[in-house]
Motif scaffolding. Structure first.
Motif, short mmCIF file in Angstrom:
data_model
loop_
_atom_site.label_atom_id
_atom_site.label_comp_id
_atom_site.label_asym_id
_atom_site.label_seq_id
_atom_site.Cartn_x
_atom_site.Cartn_y
_atom_site.Cartn_z
N TYR A 1 -29.51 -35.97 25.82
CA TYR A 1 -30.30 -36.99 25.13
C TYR A 1 -31.73 -37.04 25.69
O TYR A 1 -31.92 -36.87 26.91
N PRO A 2 -32.75 -37.30 24.86
CA PRO A 2 -34.09 -37.58 25.39
C PRO A 2 -34.00 -38.78 26.35
O PRO A 2 -33.18 -39.68 26.14
N ILE A 3 -34.85 -38.79 27.37
CA ILE A 3 -34.78 -39.82 28.40
C ILE A 3 -34.82 -41.24 27.82
O ILE A 3 -33.95 -42.07 28.14
N PRO A 4 -35.79 -41.58 26.96
CA PRO A 4 -35.80 -42.96 26.42
C PRO A 4 -34.49 -43.32 25.70
O PRO A 4 -33.97 -44.42 25.87
N LYS A 5 -33.96 -42.37 24.90
CA LYS A 5 -32.72 -42.65 24.16
C LYS A 5 -31.55 -42.82 25.11
O LYS A 5 -30.72 -43.73 24.95
N ALA A 6 -31.46 -41.95 26.12
CA ALA A 6 -30.35 -42.03 27.07
C ALA A 6 -30.39 -43.33 27.86
O ALA A 6 -29.37 -44.02 28.04
N VAL A 7 -31.59 -43.68 28.36
CA VAL A 7 -31.74 -44.90 29.15
C VAL A 7 -31.40 -46.13 28.33
O VAL A 7 -30.64 -47.01 28.77
N MET A 8 -31.94 -46.22 27.12
CA MET A 8 -31.71 -47.41 26.31
C MET A 8 -30.28 -47.47 25.80
O MET A 8 -29.73 -48.57 25.63
N THR A 9 -29.65 -46.32 25.54
CA THR A 9 -28.25 -46.32 25.12
C THR A 9 -27.37 -46.95 26.19
O THR A 9 -26.42 -47.70 25.89
N LEU A 10 -27.67 -46.66 27.44
CA LEU A 10 -26.90 -47.22 28.55
C LEU A 10 -27.37 -48.62 28.93
O LEU A 10 -26.56 -49.50 29.25
N ALA A 11 -28.69 -48.83 28.90
CA ALA A 11 -29.24 -50.07 29.46
C ALA A 11 -29.12 -51.27 28.53
O ALA A 11 -28.88 -52.39 29.00
N ILE A 12 -29.27 -51.06 27.22
CA ILE A 12 -29.23 -52.21 26.30
C ILE A 12 -27.88 -52.93 26.36
O ILE A 12 -27.84 -54.16 26.52
N PRO A 13 -26.75 -52.22 26.23
CA PRO A 13 -25.47 -52.94 26.37
C PRO A 13 -25.31 -53.59 27.74
O PRO A 13 -24.73 -54.68 27.85
N THR A 14 -25.82 -52.94 28.78
CA THR A 14 -25.69 -53.50 30.12
C THR A 14 -26.54 -54.75 30.28
O THR A 14 -26.11 -55.74 30.87
N MET A 15 -27.75 -54.74 29.73
CA MET A 15 -28.59 -55.93 29.77
C MET A 15 -27.96 -57.07 28.97
O MET A 15 -28.01 -58.23 29.39
N LEU A 16 -27.39 -56.72 27.84
CA LEU A 16 -26.69 -57.75 27.05
C LEU A 16 -25.51 -58.31 27.83
O LEU A 16 -25.21 -59.51 27.77
N SER A 17 -24.84 -57.44 28.59
CA SER A 17 -23.74 -57.91 29.43
C SER A 17 -24.24 -58.88 30.49
O SER A 17 -23.58 -59.89 30.79
N MET A 18 -25.40 -58.59 31.07
CA MET A 18 -25.97 -59.49 32.06
C MET A 18 -26.38 -60.81 31.42
O MET A 18 -26.24 -61.88 32.02
N LEU A 19 -26.91 -60.73 30.20
CA LEU A 19 -27.25 -61.96 29.48
C LEU A 19 -26.00 -62.80 29.23
O LEU A 19 -26.05 -64.02 29.21
N VAL A 20 -24.89 -62.11 29.03
CA VAL A 20 -23.62 -62.81 28.85
C VAL A 20 -23.29 -63.61 30.10
O VAL A 20 -22.84 -64.76 30.03
N THR A 21 -23.52 -63.02 31.26
CA THR A 21 -23.30 -63.73 32.53
C THR A 21 -24.17 -64.97 32.61
O THR A 21 -23.74 -66.04 33.07
N ILE A 22 -25.41 -64.85 32.15
CA ILE A 22 -26.32 -66.00 32.15
C ILE A 22 -25.79 -67.08 31.22
O ILE A 22 -25.82 -68.28 31.55
N VAL A 23 -25.30 -66.67 30.05
CA VAL A 23 -24.79 -67.64 29.09
C VAL A 23 -23.61 -68.41 29.67
O VAL A 23 -23.47 -69.62 29.45
N TYR A 24 -22.75 -67.71 30.44
CA TYR A 24 -21.67 -68.39 31.15
C TYR A 24 -22.23 -69.60 31.90
O TYR A 24 -21.76 -70.72 31.78
N ASN A 25 -23.25 -69.32 32.73
CA ASN A 25 -23.80 -70.36 33.60
C ASN A 25 -24.60 -71.40 32.83
O ASN A 25 -24.52 -72.60 33.10
#
Length: 457
Positions: free
Chosen positions: A9-33
């Motif tokens: 994958y091109p670097i931007p696509k690879a990074v965002m493919t992995l990072a966007i779901p992970t950032m959303l997961s972290m936002l989920v943790t924030i929503v918990y709190n």
């Protein structure tokens, strides 16, 4: 096994493919709190909001237990994936699963036995200790679920299944949000209802992860017959997991110290600190999510010795982190008072909380750089550099600044302690990685591990 993502994958696509779901997961943790803080705030009782704030360090300690096996095991699994050692991945994931259960059980016992001393140290007053005790008792009984949820989310993410990791955390958050108003307001349970909603939400997330591993993963395992405590598995898991968990432990310690010093100025200040801290955690968790998202990518390409692709991803991620932090900072500063009002309509809390939020947000554009560098060292299996950065932010820099600031400037010194500690840590992280990167460029044929050791000598 998603090899194309890591290799082609091109670097931007690879990074965002992995990072966007992970950032959303972290936002989920924030929503918990945030959900707990918001719905408890609707009771109009600042003491209950303060109680949730006082018990939050305990929640981070339970996350630290999960991080030992989640980040430590996940880092090792990503490298094993790059080497195509599937049997070892199964042994490591099973080791992480049962290890998280054991530490969660230990945490439950410790918190129940030493509850009152812990809350007193955390800064609980006669007005808040009863509420805090109600919250912590329930959270303690859910310690295993909280530890496992944090661990399994990262284990699943380590093999490139970032979307599935996000889904599990989203399930937990949705359950929590549904139960919060029912238990806190409709059933009149207050902070106890918030605790039950959190524990049940974590348990639901754990059930999803177990289902995913059993039914849909061909590389992960939590089967008892795959459990191993072999030297390489334990060594590689703990070498990265323990330093990574120190971040949560020190975060808990720093929050306890901060609450203790702030408690001298009254429960209203504690409530304001809790609200502003929840909002600032958006920046922290987004930065962490971005950094953790590239962890499997870094570990995989390190194992493949594709160092240029690895470094290109690190630089791109740093730029994304700075842009993201700047946008959040601007929004938070412009709407500081309305944001605090959203959580609790108390004039004094709003005034103090808005000031705290503006000050905390000033470091947002550069905060991600620190987490990215720390995660890079974790991905490469370099425990000492990651430990240095972790200890600096929440310990070596924060504690002296807090003590000196509170002595010389009172409440203002307390409010500025974490932002100033972040500045010191960011400078250290950039300096460390600059030395490492120069060593890599100076010797393209030299193994990266040797270059890093030379660069950090």
């Amino acid at each position: 096994m998603k090899n194309d993502l890591f290799e082609k994958y091109p670097i931007p696509k690879a990074v965002m493919t992995l990072a966007i779901p992970t950032m959303l997961s972290m936002l989920v943790t924030i929503v918990y709190n945030m959900a707990d803080t918001y719905f408890v705030g609707q009771t109009g009782d600042a003491n209950q909001v303060a109680a949730v704030t006082l018990t939050m360090p305990i929640f981070f300690l339970l996350m630290a237990f999960g991080n030992i096996f989640g980040i430590g095991g996940g880092s090792y699994i990503s490298r094993l994936l790059g080497e195509h050692r599937i049997a070892d991945i199964k042994h490591t994931s099973s080791f992480a699963f049962y290890g998280s259960i054991a530490l969660g059980l230990i945490g439950m016992v410790v918190f129940l036995v030493f509850m009152d001393p812990i809350l007193t140290i955390a800064g609980a007053s006669p007005n808040t200790i009863g509420f805090a005790r109600d919250y912590l008792t329930i959270v303690a009984y859910g310690a295993i679920a909280i530890s496992l949820q944090n661990s399994l989310a990262q284990i699943v993410r380590s093999v490139g299944a970032a979307k599935e990791s996000m889904i599990g955390m989203m399930i937990g958050t949705i359950v929590n949000i549904i139960l919060d108003p029912i238990m806190i307001l409709s059933m009149g349970m207050g902070v106890a209802g918030a605790a039950w909603a959190t524990v049940i939400g974590n348990a639901c997330a754990v059930l999803y992860f177990i289902y995913y591993i059993f039914k849909h993963s061909d590389v992960l395992s939590i089967a008892p017959q795959d459990f191993r405590m072999e030297g390489a598995i334990a060594k590689n898991t703990f070498a990265i997991g323990i330093p990574a968990s120190v971040n949560n432990i020190l975060m808990s310690f720093s929050m306890i110290m901060l609450n203790s010093y702030a408690s001298a100025y009254g429960d209203t200040v504690i409530a304001a600190l809790g609200v502003s801290g929840r909002v600032f955690s958006i920046v922290v968790m987004l930065a962490l999510g971005l950094a953790m998202g590239i962890q499997p990518f870094i570990g995989y390409n390190y194992a493949q010795q594709n160092y240029k692709r690895m470094n290109d991803a690190i630089k791109f991620t740093g730029v994304v982190g700075m842009i993201m932090g700047t946008v959040v900072m601007i929004v938070a500063i412009l709407f500081a008072a309305p944001i605090v009002t959203f959580f609790i309509n108390d004039p004094e809390v709003i005034t103090i909380g808005a000031t705290m939020l503006i000050i905390q947000m000033l470091v947002s554009p550069f905060l991600g750089l620190q987490f990215i560098v720390t995660t890079v060292y974790q991905s490469l299996g370099k425990a000492i550099p990651s430990l240095i950065l972790t200890i600096c932010r929440q310990g070596l820099a924060f504690v002296p600044i807090l003590i000196l600031g509170s002595t010389l400037f009172g409440l203002q010194g307390i409010i500025w302690a974490q932002p100033l500690a972040d500045v010191v840590s960011i400078i250290l992280a950039i300096s460390m990685y600059t030395v490492t990167y120069r060593k890599l460029r100076a010797s393209k044929t030299e193994p990266i591990s040797m270059a890093m050791e030379d660069g950090l000598a």
